[in-house]
Design a protein around this motif. Structure first.
Motif, PDB file in Angstrom:
ATOM      1  N   LEU A 138     -13.312  31.677  -3.280  1.00 29.33           N
ATOM      2  CA  LEU A 138     -12.903  32.903  -3.969  1.00 29.33           C
ATOM      3  C   LEU A 138     -14.088  33.809  -4.256  1.00 29.33           C
ATOM      4  O   LEU A 138     -13.974  35.040  -4.186  1.00 29.33           O
TER       5      LEU A 138
ATOM      6  N   ALA B  71      -7.974  30.677  -9.071  1.00 26.66           N
ATOM      7  CA  ALA B  71      -7.474  32.053  -9.013  1.00 26.66           C
ATOM      8  C   ALA B  71      -6.960  32.510 -10.364  1.00 26.66           C
ATOM      9  O   ALA B  71      -7.187  33.658 -10.788  1.00 26.66           O
TER      10      ALA B  71
ATOM     11  N   GLN C   5      -6.435  36.519 -10.585  1.00 27.38           N
ATOM     12  CA  GLN C   5      -6.301  36.994  -9.215  1.00 27.38           C
ATOM     13  C   GLN C   5      -4.913  36.718  -8.662  1.00 27.38           C
ATOM     14  O   GLN C   5      -4.310  35.689  -8.944  1.00 27.38           O
TER      15      GLN C   5
ATOM     16  N   VAL D 296      -2.780  35.555  -5.722  1.00 26.74           N
ATOM     17  CA  VAL D 296      -2.925  34.767  -4.505  1.00 26.74           C
ATOM     18  C   VAL D 296      -1.599  34.113  -4.154  1.00 26.74           C
ATOM     19  O   VAL D 296      -0.702  33.976  -4.993  1.00 26.74           O
TER      20      VAL D 296
END
Length: 440
Positions: free
Chosen positions: A121, A150, A155, A157
Protein backbone atom coordinates in the motif's frame (compact mmCIF):
# COMPACT_ATOMS: atom_id res chain seq x y z
CA UNK A 1 -15.50 19.01 11.84
CA UNK A 2 -12.07 20.06 10.52
CA UNK A 3 -11.79 23.09 8.28
CA UNK A 4 -12.11 22.42 4.55
CA UNK A 5 -9.05 22.23 2.32
CA UNK A 6 -8.54 23.81 -1.07
CA UNK A 7 -6.01 22.33 -3.48
CA UNK A 8 -4.88 24.76 -6.15
CA UNK A 9 -3.42 23.80 -9.53
CA UNK A 10 -4.55 22.69 -12.92
CA UNK A 11 -7.52 20.35 -12.64
CA UNK A 12 -8.65 17.56 -14.95
CA UNK A 13 -12.03 15.85 -14.74
CA UNK A 14 -14.33 13.88 -17.03
CA UNK A 15 -17.93 14.56 -17.94
CA UNK A 16 -18.13 11.73 -20.47
CA UNK A 17 -15.87 9.00 -21.76
CA UNK A 18 -13.39 10.37 -24.32
CA UNK A 19 -13.94 7.12 -26.23
CA UNK A 20 -17.57 8.12 -26.72
CA UNK A 21 -17.53 11.91 -27.07
CA UNK A 22 -15.30 14.65 -28.52
CA UNK A 23 -12.66 15.94 -26.08
CA UNK A 24 -14.37 19.31 -25.67
CA UNK A 25 -17.49 17.49 -24.43
CA UNK A 26 -15.77 14.76 -22.43
CA UNK A 27 -13.15 16.71 -20.45
CA UNK A 28 -13.10 19.68 -18.10
CA UNK A 29 -9.74 21.39 -17.64
CA UNK A 30 -9.17 24.42 -15.41
CA UNK A 31 -5.82 26.04 -16.08
CA UNK A 32 -5.97 27.81 -12.68
CA UNK A 33 -8.35 25.49 -10.89
CA UNK A 34 -9.10 24.36 -7.40
CA UNK A 35 -10.63 21.44 -5.53
CA UNK A 36 -12.55 21.99 -2.30
CA UNK A 37 -12.36 19.04 0.11
CA UNK A 38 -14.66 18.78 3.12
CA UNK A 39 -14.74 15.80 5.49
CA UNK A 40 -13.00 13.54 3.02
CA UNK A 41 -15.26 14.39 0.09
CA UNK A 42 -14.88 16.62 -2.94
CA UNK A 43 -17.43 19.38 -2.53
CA UNK A 44 -16.53 21.67 -5.42
CA UNK A 45 -14.23 21.82 -8.46
CA UNK A 46 -13.94 25.30 -9.90
CA UNK A 47 -11.72 28.29 -10.53
CA UNK A 48 -9.12 28.44 -7.78
CA UNK A 49 -9.42 32.13 -7.00
CA UNK A 50 -13.21 31.84 -6.80
CA UNK A 51 -12.95 28.96 -4.31
CA UNK A 52 -10.48 30.86 -2.11
CA UNK A 53 -12.73 33.91 -2.01
CA UNK A 54 -15.80 31.83 -1.16
CA UNK A 55 -14.05 29.82 1.59
CA UNK A 56 -11.63 32.12 3.42
CA UNK A 57 -11.45 29.72 6.39
CA UNK A 58 -10.13 26.85 4.29
CA UNK A 59 -6.57 25.58 4.45
CA UNK A 60 -4.96 26.20 1.06
CA UNK A 61 -2.39 23.92 -0.57
CA UNK A 62 -1.00 25.52 -3.72
CA UNK A 63 0.47 23.13 -6.29
CA UNK A 64 1.20 25.85 -8.83
CA UNK A 65 0.93 24.55 -12.38
CA UNK A 66 0.88 20.88 -11.40
CA UNK A 67 -2.10 18.82 -12.54
CA UNK A 68 -4.69 17.60 -9.99
CA UNK A 69 -6.79 14.63 -11.06
CA UNK A 70 -8.52 11.59 -9.60
CA UNK A 71 -6.27 9.06 -7.90
CA UNK A 72 -5.38 6.10 -10.06
CA UNK A 73 -7.54 2.98 -9.80
CA UNK A 74 -5.64 -0.28 -10.28
CA UNK A 75 -8.31 -2.83 -11.14
CA UNK A 76 -6.26 -6.06 -10.94
CA UNK A 77 -3.31 -6.71 -8.60
CA UNK A 78 -1.81 -9.48 -6.51
CA UNK A 79 -0.45 -7.78 -3.41
CA UNK A 80 1.16 -11.06 -2.19
CA UNK A 81 3.44 -10.91 -5.26
CA UNK A 82 4.99 -7.60 -4.19
CA UNK A 83 8.27 -9.25 -3.24
CA UNK A 84 8.66 -11.21 -6.49
CA UNK A 85 7.86 -8.42 -8.96
CA UNK A 86 10.20 -8.34 -11.98
CA UNK A 87 11.36 -11.94 -11.65
CA UNK A 88 13.06 -13.24 -14.77
CA UNK A 89 11.87 -15.04 -17.80
CA UNK A 90 8.82 -17.26 -17.35
CA UNK A 91 5.54 -17.96 -19.09
CA UNK A 92 2.33 -17.95 -17.07
CA UNK A 93 2.29 -21.53 -15.77
CA UNK A 94 6.04 -21.54 -15.07
CA UNK A 95 5.68 -18.16 -13.37
CA UNK A 96 3.08 -19.54 -11.00
CA UNK A 97 5.10 -22.64 -10.13
CA UNK A 98 8.51 -20.97 -9.89
CA UNK A 99 7.69 -17.68 -8.18
CA UNK A 100 4.06 -17.16 -7.21
CA UNK A 101 3.17 -20.34 -5.37
CA UNK A 102 6.34 -20.49 -3.20
CA UNK A 103 5.86 -16.85 -2.19
CA UNK A 104 2.14 -17.20 -1.50
CA UNK A 105 2.77 -20.11 0.87
CA UNK A 106 4.47 -17.64 3.22
CA UNK A 107 1.16 -15.82 3.80
CA UNK A 108 -0.01 -18.41 6.28
CA UNK A 109 2.03 -16.26 8.68
CA UNK A 110 -0.15 -13.28 9.71
CA UNK A 111 2.91 -11.15 10.54
CA UNK A 112 4.39 -11.67 7.11
CA UNK A 113 1.06 -10.96 5.43
CA UNK A 114 0.74 -7.72 7.42
CA UNK A 115 4.28 -6.67 6.49
CA UNK A 116 3.72 -7.16 2.76
CA UNK A 117 0.26 -5.57 2.82
CA UNK A 118 1.66 -2.43 4.40
CA UNK A 119 4.63 -2.37 2.04
CA UNK A 120 2.40 -2.79 -1.01
CA UNK A 121 0.00 0.00 0.00
CA UNK A 122 2.88 2.38 0.65
CA UNK A 123 4.54 1.57 -2.68
CA UNK A 124 1.33 1.92 -4.65
CA UNK A 125 0.50 5.26 -2.99
CA UNK A 126 3.93 6.56 -4.02
CA UNK A 127 2.79 5.92 -7.57
CA UNK A 128 -0.54 7.73 -7.12
CA UNK A 129 -2.69 4.60 -6.80
CA UNK A 130 -5.48 5.22 -4.32
CA UNK A 131 -7.74 2.19 -4.95
CA UNK A 132 -7.00 -1.31 -6.15
CA UNK A 133 -8.68 -4.70 -6.49
CA UNK A 134 -6.34 -7.32 -5.09
CA UNK A 135 -6.18 -11.08 -5.07
CA UNK A 136 -4.95 -12.35 -1.72
CA UNK A 137 -3.84 -15.96 -1.07
CA UNK A 138 -5.87 -18.97 0.03
CA UNK A 139 -5.16 -17.99 3.64
CA UNK A 140 -7.88 -15.93 5.34
CA UNK A 141 -5.03 -14.24 7.25
CA UNK A 142 -3.87 -12.65 4.00
CA UNK A 143 -7.26 -11.02 3.49
CA UNK A 144 -7.43 -9.79 7.07
CA UNK A 145 -3.93 -8.31 6.75
CA UNK A 146 -4.78 -6.42 3.57
CA UNK A 147 -8.12 -5.08 4.74
CA UNK A 148 -6.67 -4.10 8.12
CA UNK A 149 -3.83 -2.15 6.51
CA UNK A 150 -6.21 -0.37 4.12
CA UNK A 151 -8.67 0.37 6.92
CA UNK A 152 -5.91 2.00 8.97
CA UNK A 153 -5.21 4.30 6.00
CA UNK A 154 -8.88 5.08 5.38
CA UNK A 155 -8.42 3.64 1.91
CA UNK A 156 -11.02 2.27 -0.51
CA UNK A 157 -9.95 -1.19 -1.68
CA UNK A 158 -11.41 -4.40 -3.06
CA UNK A 159 -9.95 -7.81 -2.18
CA UNK A 160 -10.75 -11.47 -1.76
CA UNK A 161 -9.35 -14.81 -0.68
CA UNK A 162 -7.95 -16.64 -3.70
CA UNK A 163 -9.56 -20.07 -4.01
CA UNK A 164 -7.71 -23.10 -5.43
CA UNK A 165 -8.39 -26.79 -4.86
CA UNK A 166 -6.28 -28.39 -7.60
CA UNK A 167 -3.15 -27.86 -9.73
CA UNK A 168 -1.42 -26.05 -6.86
CA UNK A 169 1.09 -27.24 -4.26
CA UNK A 170 0.15 -28.83 -0.96
CA UNK A 171 -0.33 -25.94 1.42
CA UNK A 172 -1.93 -23.75 -1.25
CA UNK A 173 -5.07 -25.80 -1.80
CA UNK A 174 -8.37 -25.40 -0.03
CA UNK A 175 -11.54 -27.30 -0.94
CA UNK A 176 -14.91 -26.49 -2.40
CA UNK A 177 -16.42 -26.33 1.08
CA UNK A 178 -13.63 -24.37 2.78
CA UNK A 179 -13.47 -21.91 -0.12
CA UNK A 180 -17.18 -21.26 0.33
CA UNK A 181 -17.00 -21.13 4.15
CA UNK A 182 -13.88 -18.96 4.36
CA UNK A 183 -15.13 -16.55 1.72
CA UNK A 184 -18.53 -16.23 3.38
CA UNK A 185 -16.95 -15.56 6.77
CA UNK A 186 -14.68 -12.89 5.26
CA UNK A 187 -17.60 -11.27 3.46
CA UNK A 188 -19.57 -11.08 6.69
CA UNK A 189 -16.54 -9.61 8.49
CA UNK A 190 -15.29 -7.08 5.95
CA UNK A 191 -17.64 -6.34 3.05
CA UNK A 192 -19.04 -2.83 3.28
CA UNK A 193 -17.06 -1.94 6.40
CA UNK A 194 -15.63 1.58 6.07
CA UNK A 195 -14.22 1.74 2.53
CA UNK A 196 -13.70 -2.00 2.04
CA UNK A 197 -15.38 -4.29 -0.51
CA UNK A 198 -15.11 -8.01 -1.02
CA UNK A 199 -14.58 -9.84 -4.29
CA UNK A 200 -15.26 -13.58 -4.53
CA UNK A 201 -12.01 -14.84 -6.06
CA UNK A 202 -11.45 -18.11 -7.88
CA UNK A 203 -7.90 -17.72 -9.21
CA UNK A 204 -8.78 -19.20 -12.58
CA UNK A 205 -10.61 -22.29 -13.72
CA UNK A 206 -7.50 -24.53 -14.03
CA UNK A 207 -6.93 -24.29 -10.26
CA UNK A 208 -10.55 -24.90 -9.28
CA UNK A 209 -12.51 -28.11 -9.66
CA UNK A 210 -16.04 -27.92 -11.02
CA UNK A 211 -17.24 -28.48 -7.45
CA UNK A 212 -15.36 -25.44 -6.20
CA UNK A 213 -16.54 -23.24 -9.06
CA UNK A 214 -20.09 -24.37 -8.36
CA UNK A 215 -19.72 -23.53 -4.66
CA UNK A 216 -18.37 -20.06 -5.43
CA UNK A 217 -21.13 -19.47 -7.98
CA UNK A 218 -23.66 -20.35 -5.28
CA UNK A 219 -21.99 -17.92 -2.88
CA UNK A 220 -22.12 -15.14 -5.47
CA UNK A 221 -25.81 -15.84 -6.01
CA UNK A 222 -26.30 -15.41 -2.26
CA UNK A 223 -24.19 -12.24 -2.15
CA UNK A 224 -24.68 -10.50 -5.52
CA UNK A 225 -23.57 -7.21 -3.93
CA UNK A 226 -20.00 -8.54 -4.00
CA UNK A 227 -17.75 -8.43 -7.04
CA UNK A 228 -16.35 -11.64 -8.51
CA UNK A 229 -12.83 -11.46 -9.92
CA UNK A 230 -10.86 -14.04 -11.89
CA UNK A 231 -8.57 -14.51 -14.89
CA UNK A 232 -9.64 -15.20 -18.46
CA UNK A 233 -7.83 -16.07 -21.71
CA UNK A 234 -4.42 -14.72 -20.75
CA UNK A 235 -2.19 -17.05 -22.80
CA UNK A 236 -2.81 -19.48 -25.64
CA UNK A 237 -1.25 -22.48 -23.87
CA UNK A 238 -3.45 -21.68 -20.85
CA UNK A 239 -6.53 -21.86 -23.08
CA UNK A 240 -5.43 -25.28 -24.40
CA UNK A 241 -5.06 -26.43 -20.77
CA UNK A 242 -8.54 -25.16 -19.90
CA UNK A 243 -10.07 -27.01 -22.85
CA UNK A 244 -8.40 -30.24 -21.69
CA UNK A 245 -9.67 -29.76 -18.11
CA UNK A 246 -13.21 -28.81 -19.19
CA UNK A 247 -13.88 -30.81 -22.39
CA UNK A 248 -17.62 -30.12 -22.29
CA UNK A 249 -17.22 -26.33 -22.11
CA UNK A 250 -17.93 -24.26 -25.21
CA UNK A 251 -14.93 -22.03 -24.48
CA UNK A 252 -12.90 -20.62 -21.58
CA UNK A 253 -15.65 -18.24 -20.48
CA UNK A 254 -18.10 -21.12 -20.32
CA UNK A 255 -16.04 -22.72 -17.54
CA UNK A 256 -17.27 -19.80 -15.42
CA UNK A 257 -20.65 -19.22 -17.01
CA UNK A 258 -21.93 -22.77 -16.43
CA UNK A 259 -21.26 -22.40 -12.70
CA UNK A 260 -22.90 -18.99 -12.22
CA UNK A 261 -19.64 -17.01 -12.39
CA UNK A 262 -20.57 -14.69 -15.23
CA UNK A 263 -22.39 -11.51 -14.35
CA UNK A 264 -22.51 -7.74 -14.41
CA UNK A 265 -20.34 -7.49 -11.30
CA UNK A 266 -17.78 -9.90 -12.71
CA UNK A 267 -14.25 -8.59 -13.28
CA UNK A 268 -12.16 -10.60 -15.73
CA UNK A 269 -8.43 -9.98 -15.93
CA UNK A 270 -6.50 -10.05 -19.23
CA UNK A 271 -9.12 -11.35 -21.72
CA UNK A 272 -6.65 -11.14 -24.59
CA UNK A 273 -7.61 -14.13 -26.73
CA UNK A 274 -11.39 -13.96 -26.66
CA UNK A 275 -13.53 -15.95 -29.05
CA UNK A 276 -16.48 -14.10 -30.63
CA UNK A 277 -19.04 -15.82 -28.37
CA UNK A 278 -17.05 -14.87 -25.28
CA UNK A 279 -16.79 -11.22 -26.29
CA UNK A 280 -20.51 -11.11 -27.08
CA UNK A 281 -21.52 -12.71 -23.75
CA UNK A 282 -19.27 -10.46 -21.69
CA UNK A 283 -20.75 -7.40 -23.37
CA UNK A 284 -24.33 -8.68 -23.04
CA UNK A 285 -23.84 -9.28 -19.32
CA UNK A 286 -22.17 -5.91 -18.75
CA UNK A 287 -19.10 -7.58 -17.24
CA UNK A 288 -15.84 -5.70 -16.78
CA UNK A 289 -12.52 -6.50 -18.46
CA UNK A 290 -9.15 -5.42 -17.12
CA UNK A 291 -6.21 -4.71 -19.42
CA UNK A 292 -2.84 -5.48 -17.80
CA UNK A 293 -0.35 -4.31 -20.45
CA UNK A 294 2.97 -4.53 -18.61
CA UNK A 295 2.12 -8.06 -17.49
CA UNK A 296 0.96 -9.09 -20.94
CA UNK A 297 4.21 -7.93 -22.54
CA UNK A 298 6.49 -9.03 -19.67
CA UNK A 299 5.39 -12.67 -19.76
CA UNK A 300 4.55 -12.69 -23.47
CA UNK A 301 0.78 -13.12 -23.33
CA UNK A 302 -0.38 -11.10 -26.33
CA UNK A 303 -1.93 -7.82 -27.49
CA UNK A 304 -5.23 -6.75 -25.93
CA UNK A 305 -7.77 -5.31 -28.39
CA UNK A 306 -8.64 -2.11 -26.52
CA UNK A 307 -10.30 -0.09 -29.26
CA UNK A 308 -12.14 -3.07 -30.72
CA UNK A 309 -13.68 -4.07 -27.40
CA UNK A 310 -14.56 -0.54 -26.27
CA UNK A 311 -16.03 0.36 -29.65
CA UNK A 312 -18.20 -2.75 -29.33
CA UNK A 313 -19.56 -1.49 -25.99
CA UNK A 314 -17.36 -3.39 -23.53
CA UNK A 315 -16.40 -1.88 -20.15
CA UNK A 316 -12.60 -1.85 -19.73
CA UNK A 317 -10.18 -0.61 -17.08
CA UNK A 318 -6.41 -0.62 -16.60
CA UNK A 319 -4.23 -2.46 -14.09
CA UNK A 320 -0.61 -3.11 -13.19
CA UNK A 321 -1.16 -6.82 -12.38
CA UNK A 322 1.48 -6.62 -9.66
CA UNK A 323 3.69 -8.71 -9.61
CA UNK A 324 3.24 -10.43 -13.03
CA UNK A 325 3.27 -6.85 -14.22
CA UNK A 326 6.68 -5.25 -14.09
CA UNK A 327 5.84 -2.00 -12.30
CA UNK A 328 3.67 -0.56 -9.53
CA UNK A 329 3.23 2.55 -11.68
CA UNK A 330 0.02 3.38 -13.48
CA UNK A 331 2.04 5.85 -15.57
CA UNK A 332 4.16 2.96 -16.81
CA UNK A 333 0.94 0.99 -17.33
CA UNK A 334 -0.52 3.76 -19.48
CA UNK A 335 2.68 3.97 -21.51
CA UNK A 336 2.61 0.24 -22.23
CA UNK A 337 -1.11 0.35 -23.03
CA UNK A 338 -0.31 3.02 -25.59
CA UNK A 339 2.44 0.86 -27.12
CA UNK A 340 0.19 -2.22 -27.26
CA UNK A 341 -2.54 -0.15 -28.94
CA UNK A 342 0.01 1.12 -31.46
CA UNK A 343 0.85 -2.47 -32.34
CA UNK A 344 -2.90 -2.95 -32.87
CA UNK A 345 -2.83 0.17 -35.12
CA UNK A 346 -5.26 2.04 -32.83
CA UNK A 347 -3.27 4.66 -30.87
CA UNK A 348 -4.79 5.91 -27.63
CA UNK A 349 -5.08 9.62 -26.82
CA UNK A 350 -3.75 10.94 -23.51
CA UNK A 351 -7.32 11.64 -22.39
CA UNK A 352 -8.32 8.04 -23.14
CA UNK A 353 -5.36 6.69 -21.16
CA UNK A 354 -6.18 8.88 -18.15
CA UNK A 355 -9.84 7.88 -18.33
CA UNK A 356 -8.95 4.18 -18.38
CA UNK A 357 -6.72 4.59 -15.31
CA UNK A 358 -9.35 6.47 -13.32
CA UNK A 359 -13.02 6.50 -14.34
CA UNK A 360 -12.81 3.45 -16.60
CA UNK A 361 -11.24 1.27 -13.91
CA UNK A 362 -13.68 2.63 -11.31
CA UNK A 363 -16.60 1.66 -13.56
CA UNK A 364 -15.25 -1.87 -13.95
CA UNK A 365 -15.19 -2.12 -10.13
CA UNK A 366 -18.66 -0.51 -9.85
CA UNK A 367 -17.14 2.30 -7.79
CA UNK A 368 -17.70 5.20 -10.19
CA UNK A 369 -20.16 6.80 -7.77
CA UNK A 370 -17.47 6.89 -5.07
CA UNK A 371 -14.10 7.41 -6.81
CA UNK A 372 -12.35 7.87 -10.14
CA UNK A 373 -13.10 11.49 -11.00
CA UNK A 374 -12.92 15.06 -9.75
CA UNK A 375 -16.58 15.71 -9.11
CA UNK A 376 -18.66 16.99 -6.18
CA UNK A 377 -19.83 14.19 -3.90
CA UNK A 378 -17.03 11.78 -4.73
CA UNK A 379 -14.45 10.73 -2.19
CA UNK A 380 -11.32 12.87 -2.14
CA UNK A 381 -8.82 10.38 -3.55
CA UNK A 382 -6.50 12.49 -5.69
CA UNK A 383 -3.13 12.48 -7.36
CA UNK A 384 -1.10 15.59 -8.20
CA UNK A 385 1.13 15.21 -11.27
CA UNK A 386 4.31 17.19 -11.86
CA UNK A 387 4.41 17.60 -15.64
CA UNK A 388 8.11 18.54 -15.53
CA UNK A 389 9.39 15.96 -13.04
CA UNK A 390 12.65 15.15 -14.83
CA UNK A 391 14.86 17.09 -17.24
CA UNK A 392 13.86 14.71 -20.05
CA UNK A 393 10.16 15.35 -19.50
CA UNK A 394 10.57 19.07 -18.74
CA UNK A 395 12.36 19.85 -21.99
CA UNK A 396 9.59 18.14 -23.97
CA UNK A 397 6.60 19.49 -22.05
CA UNK A 398 8.04 23.02 -22.30
CA UNK A 399 7.20 22.95 -26.01
CA UNK A 400 3.56 21.97 -25.38
CA UNK A 401 0.81 24.05 -26.91
CA UNK A 402 -2.05 22.46 -24.97
CA UNK A 403 -2.74 20.26 -21.93
CA UNK A 404 -2.50 16.99 -23.83
CA UNK A 405 0.87 17.77 -25.34
CA UNK A 406 2.09 18.77 -21.87
CA UNK A 407 0.67 15.65 -20.21
CA UNK A 408 1.65 13.00 -22.76
CA UNK A 409 5.42 13.02 -22.01
CA UNK A 410 4.64 12.28 -18.34
CA UNK A 411 2.40 9.39 -19.34
CA UNK A 412 5.14 7.96 -21.55
CA UNK A 413 8.23 8.67 -19.43
CA UNK A 414 6.98 9.42 -15.92
CA UNK A 415 7.63 7.43 -12.76
CA UNK A 416 7.16 8.05 -9.03
CA UNK A 417 9.06 11.35 -9.36
CA UNK A 418 6.06 12.67 -11.30
CA UNK A 419 3.76 12.01 -8.33
CA UNK A 420 3.90 15.31 -6.47
CA UNK A 421 1.27 14.21 -3.95
CA UNK A 422 -1.26 11.47 -3.27
CA UNK A 423 -4.41 12.25 -1.28
CA UNK A 424 -6.47 9.42 0.20
CA UNK A 425 -9.83 10.18 1.76
CA UNK A 426 -9.03 13.88 1.86
CA UNK A 427 -5.68 13.45 3.61
CA UNK A 428 -2.20 13.76 2.16
CA UNK A 429 -0.54 10.35 2.01
CA UNK A 430 2.57 11.43 3.96
CA UNK A 431 0.44 12.68 6.84
CA UNK A 432 -1.69 9.55 6.55
CA UNK A 433 1.39 7.33 6.76
CA UNK A 434 2.59 9.18 9.85
CA UNK A 435 -0.75 8.57 11.54
CA UNK A 436 -0.63 4.89 10.55
CA UNK A 437 2.87 4.44 11.91
CA UNK A 438 1.94 6.17 15.16
CA UNK A 439 -1.02 3.83 15.51
CA UNK A 440 1.22 0.78 15.15
Amino acid sequence: MPAPTILLGQTLSFVKSPFAAPLEEAVRHHRHGGVLITAGKITEVSDGATLKAAHPQAEVVDYGDKLICAGFVDAHVHYPQTGIIASWGKRLIDWLNSYTFPEEMRFVDPAYAAEIASRYLDLSARHGVTTMASYCTIHPESVTAFFSAAQARGQRVVAGKTCMDRNAPEGLRDSAQSAYDDSKTLIDRWHGVDRLSYAITPRFSPTSTPAQLEALGALWAERPDCLMQTHLSEQLDEIVWVKALFPQARDYLDTYEQFGLLGKRGVYGHAIHLEPREADRLREMGAGLVHCPTSNTFIGSGLFDMKGLINAGQRVGLATDTGGGSSFSMLRTMATAYEVAQLRHHPLHAAELMWLATQGAAQVLHLQDQIGNLAPGLEADLVVLDLASTPDIAQRSKRAEDLWEALFPTLMMGDDRAIAATWIGGRHHNALKAVTLAAT
